[in-house]
Scaffold this motif. Structure first.
Motif, PDB file in Angstrom:
ATOM      1  N   ASP A  13      19.293  39.825  19.860  1.00 36.41           N
ATOM      2  CA  ASP A  13      17.937  40.307  20.104  1.00 36.41           C
ATOM      3  C   ASP A  13      16.947  39.148  20.006  1.00 36.41           C
ATOM      4  OD1 ASP A  13      15.759  42.045  20.455  1.00 36.41           O
ATOM      5  OD2 ASP A  13      15.499  42.240  18.286  1.00 36.41           O
ATOM      6  N   PHE A  14      16.036  39.057  20.969  1.00 32.19           N
ATOM      7  CA  PHE A  14      14.978  38.056  20.960  1.00 32.19           C
ATOM      8  C   PHE A  14      13.632  38.776  20.935  1.00 32.19           C
ATOM      9  CE2 PHE A  14      18.522  35.676  22.475  1.00 32.19           C
ATOM     10  CZ  PHE A  14      18.281  34.351  22.156  1.00 32.19           C
ATOM     11  N   ARG A  15      12.818  38.451  19.930  1.00 28.65           N
ATOM     12  CA  ARG A  15      11.468  39.019  19.890  1.00 28.65           C
ATOM     13  C   ARG A  15      10.463  37.879  20.025  1.00 28.65           C
ATOM     14  NH1 ARG A  15       9.340  43.875  17.757  1.00 28.65           N
ATOM     15  NH2 ARG A  15      11.376  44.318  16.865  1.00 28.65           N
ATOM     16  N   TRP A  16       9.574  37.987  21.020  1.00 29.20           N
ATOM     17  CA  TRP A  16       8.548  36.988  21.278  1.00 29.20           C
ATOM     18  C   TRP A  16       7.204  37.574  20.844  1.00 29.20           C
ATOM     19  CZ3 TRP A  16      10.619  32.531  23.481  1.00 29.20           C
ATOM     20  CH2 TRP A  16      11.901  32.671  24.026  1.00 29.20           C
ATOM     21  N   PHE A  17       6.413  36.801  20.100  1.00 30.86           N
ATOM     22  CA  PHE A  17       5.166  37.368  19.597  1.00 30.86           C
ATOM     23  C   PHE A  17       4.089  36.304  19.397  1.00 30.86           C
ATOM     24  CE2 PHE A  17       7.080  35.691  15.828  1.00 30.86           C
ATOM     25  CZ  PHE A  17       6.080  35.524  14.886  1.00 30.86           C
ATOM     26  N   HIS A  18       2.861  36.780  19.291  1.00 36.07           N
ATOM     27  CA  HIS A  18       1.768  35.931  18.838  1.00 36.07           C
ATOM     28  C   HIS A  18       0.941  36.782  17.880  1.00 36.07           C
ATOM     29  CE1 HIS A  18      -1.822  37.495  21.162  1.00 36.07           C
ATOM     30  NE2 HIS A  18      -0.823  38.186  21.686  1.00 36.07           N
ATOM     31  N   VAL A  19      -0.055  36.176  17.260  1.00 33.16           N
ATOM     32  CA  VAL A  19      -0.867  36.889  16.273  1.00 33.16           C
ATOM     33  C   VAL A  19      -2.283  37.043  16.799  1.00 33.16           C
ATOM     34  CG1 VAL A  19      -1.906  36.729  13.973  1.00 33.16           C
ATOM     35  CG2 VAL A  19       0.511  36.186  14.293  1.00 33.16           C
ATOM     36  N   ASP A  20      -2.777  38.268  16.752  1.00 31.78           N
ATOM     37  CA  ASP A  20      -4.141  38.551  17.186  1.00 31.78           C
ATOM     38  C   ASP A  20      -5.081  38.341  16.006  1.00 31.78           C
ATOM     39  OD1 ASP A  20      -6.384  39.367  18.505  1.00 31.78           O
ATOM     40  OD2 ASP A  20      -5.936  41.510  18.352  1.00 31.78           O
ATOM     41  N   ASP A  21      -5.988  37.388  16.145  1.00 28.74           N
ATOM     42  CA  ASP A  21      -6.988  37.110  15.115  1.00 28.74           C
ATOM     43  C   ASP A  21      -8.338  37.021  15.806  1.00 28.74           C
ATOM     44  OD1 ASP A  21      -8.481  36.264  12.959  1.00 28.74           O
ATOM     45  OD2 ASP A  21      -7.867  34.172  13.147  1.00 28.74           O
ATOM     46  N   ARG A  22      -8.959  38.175  16.008  1.00 24.82           N
ATOM     47  CA  ARG A  22     -10.192  38.230  16.794  1.00 24.82           C
ATOM     48  C   ARG A  22     -11.335  37.477  16.131  1.00 24.82           C
ATOM     49  NH1 ARG A  22      -9.319  41.697  20.849  1.00 24.82           N
ATOM     50  NH2 ARG A  22      -7.655  43.225  20.626  1.00 24.82           N
TER      51      ARG A  22
ATOM     52  N   THR B 138      14.405  41.813  13.976  1.00 23.13           N
ATOM     53  CA  THR B 138      13.540  40.684  14.318  1.00 23.13           C
ATOM     54  C   THR B 138      12.049  40.989  14.130  1.00 23.13           C
ATOM     55  OG1 THR B 138      13.593  41.392  16.633  1.00 23.13           O
ATOM     56  CG2 THR B 138      15.193  39.716  15.951  1.00 23.13           C
ATOM     57  N   GLN B 139      11.731  42.036  13.399  1.00 22.69           N
ATOM     58  CA  GLN B 139      10.332  42.332  13.104  1.00 22.69           C
ATOM     59  C   GLN B 139       9.731  41.184  12.295  1.00 22.69           C
ATOM     60  OE1 GLN B 139       8.888  45.150  14.229  1.00 22.69           O
ATOM     61  NE2 GLN B 139       6.870  44.574  13.428  1.00 22.69           N
ATOM     62  N   PRO B 140       8.567  40.624  12.708  1.00 25.85           N
ATOM     63  CA  PRO B 140       7.981  39.499  11.963  1.00 25.85           C
ATOM     64  C   PRO B 140       7.643  39.877  10.521  1.00 25.85           C
ATOM     65  CG  PRO B 140       6.948  39.726  14.123  1.00 25.85           C
ATOM     66  CD  PRO B 140       7.787  40.957  13.917  1.00 25.85           C
TER      67      PRO B 140
ATOM     68  N   GLY C 230      -3.828  40.620   6.124  1.00 26.14           N
ATOM     69  CA  GLY C 230      -4.255  41.957   6.517  1.00 26.14           C
ATOM     70  C   GLY C 230      -5.117  41.974   7.760  1.00 26.14           C
ATOM     71  N   ASP C 231      -5.742  40.835   8.091  1.00 27.55           N
ATOM     72  CA  ASP C 231      -6.589  40.731   9.283  1.00 27.55           C
ATOM     73  C   ASP C 231      -5.827  40.238  10.501  1.00 27.55           C
ATOM     74  OD1 ASP C 231      -8.819  41.511   7.784  1.00 27.55           O
ATOM     75  OD2 ASP C 231      -9.193  39.446   7.134  1.00 27.55           O
ATOM     76  N   LEU C 232      -4.547  39.938  10.317  1.00 28.81           N
ATOM     77  CA  LEU C 232      -3.744  39.370  11.404  1.00 28.81           C
ATOM     78  C   LEU C 232      -2.781  40.428  11.939  1.00 28.81           C
ATOM     79  CD1 LEU C 232      -2.858  35.962   9.688  1.00 28.81           C
ATOM     80  CD2 LEU C 232      -4.786  36.464  11.212  1.00 28.81           C
ATOM     81  N   THR C 233      -2.775  40.602  13.243  1.00 30.65           N
ATOM     82  CA  THR C 233      -1.920  41.617  13.852  1.00 30.65           C
ATOM     83  C   THR C 233      -0.888  40.963  14.763  1.00 30.65           C
ATOM     84  OG1 THR C 233      -3.787  43.168  13.875  1.00 30.65           O
ATOM     85  CG2 THR C 233      -1.870  43.706  15.253  1.00 30.65           C
ATOM     86  N   PRO C 234       0.403  41.092  14.440  1.00 28.41           N
ATOM     87  CA  PRO C 234       1.430  40.527  15.329  1.00 28.41           C
ATOM     88  C   PRO C 234       1.534  41.347  16.605  1.00 28.41           C
ATOM     89  CG  PRO C 234       2.466  41.763  13.560  1.00 28.41           C
ATOM     90  CD  PRO C 234       0.994  41.747  13.262  1.00 28.41           C
ATOM     91  N   MET C 235       1.509  40.671  17.737  1.00 28.09           N
ATOM     92  CA  MET C 235       1.568  41.337  19.036  1.00 28.09           C
ATOM     93  C   MET C 235       2.826  40.896  19.773  1.00 28.09           C
ATOM     94  SD  MET C 235      -1.353  42.955  18.854  1.00 28.09           S
ATOM     95  CE  MET C 235      -1.671  43.514  20.518  1.00 28.09           C
ATOM     96  N   GLN C 236       3.634  41.860  20.178  1.00 32.78           N
ATOM     97  CA  GLN C 236       4.862  41.526  20.890  1.00 32.78           C
ATOM     98  C   GLN C 236       4.548  41.126  22.334  1.00 32.78           C
ATOM     99  OE1 GLN C 236       8.209  44.020  20.144  1.00 32.78           O
ATOM    100  NE2 GLN C 236       9.112  43.686  22.161  1.00 32.78           N
TER     101      GLN C 236
END
Length: 244
Positions: free
Chosen positions: A111-120, A49-51, A131-137
């Motif tokens: 398996d359930f993976r919950w995530f959002h994307v960090d875009d500061r 389930t890796q994005p 490349g500027d987007l980081t998936p955060m579990q």
């Protein structure tokens, strides 16, 4: 969760894309039911389930879209002379479900993976680079559905079974999850892990049996009937040729 129809593509076994028209209809239905769209989900049927890069991009697009929507709603509530110069905090999340990854535990729970994307940088969707987007579990606490909710989910699951009964990528009857575990048994194990905690075994067994029996009869009995009809037609043609 409200299921959305997918667009039929040449690589349905790998990629899934939501139908934009159905997405709008489902979003409207959620609002009519007194709720707010808070996220989206999809599955990685046979792999972790890796994005993926596509998942990260889609999640960022959704976060920006729903953040801007919330911003507009906040400005409208404050009045025309008040402007919001920030993206309101949004609980918009992504979920990926992994039902048939062979590396899952033997208990069969998906398996359930919950995530959002960090875009500061808070970049517009069209300007952001993956490349500027980081998936955060995300760590979440899941509460098993109550009996009343399970009744509505049963109707939804039956509708989905019917919808995918002719899908070319659906699992075949003789396929296995692991070498010694048929996929239908894996489904039963996963269902059991998500049933309400207060259900007695008798009720849980009856629910699982009813749902899996419906799935088998909907997905495979028709195939058997179609094959039987085909065989009968061919047999009839053979007899006709013999009669001639």
């Amino acid at each position: 969760a409200y299921p959305v129809r997918q667009i039929v593509t040449e690589d349905d076994r790998v990629n899934a894309e939501m139908d934009p028209e159905d997405q709008v209809l489902v979003s409207e239905a959620i609002v009519r039911d007194g709720m707010t769209v808070a996220g989206w989900y999809h599955s990685h049927p046979r792999f972790p389930t890796q994005p993926s890069v596509t998942d990260i991009r889609n999640q960022h697009n959704y976060q920006v879209h729903f953040g801007e929507t919330a911003k507009e709603e906040e400005e409208e509530e404050l009045g025309e002379d008040q402007m919001v110069d920030h993206f309101p905090a949004q609980p918009f999340i992504g979920a990926i479900v992994g039902p048939y990854d062979v590396d899952l535990p033997q208990d069969g729970a998906s398996d359930f993976r919950w995530f959002h994307v960090d875009d500061r940088a808070r970049q517009p969707a069209e300007a952001a680079s993956v490349g500027d987007l980081t998936p955060m579990q995300l760590q979440v606490n899941v509460s098993n559905a109550g009996t009343l909710l399970m009744k509505s989910l049963t109707a939804t699951m039956r509708a989905l079974i019917r919808r995918f009964s002719t899908h070319t990528a659906r699992l075949q009857e003789d396929e296995s999850w692991k070498a010694t575990v048929p996929w239908i048994q894996k489904l039963e194990m996963s269902l059991r892990s998500h049933l309400p905690d207060d259900w007695p075994d008798l009720q849980a067994n009856a629910f699982i049996k009813a749902l899996t029996s419906f799935l088998k009869s909907t997905w495979y009995q028709r195939e058997d009937n179609e094959q039987k009809s085909k065989d009968e037609v061919e047999e009839g043609n053979d007899e006709g040729e013999k009669g001639e």
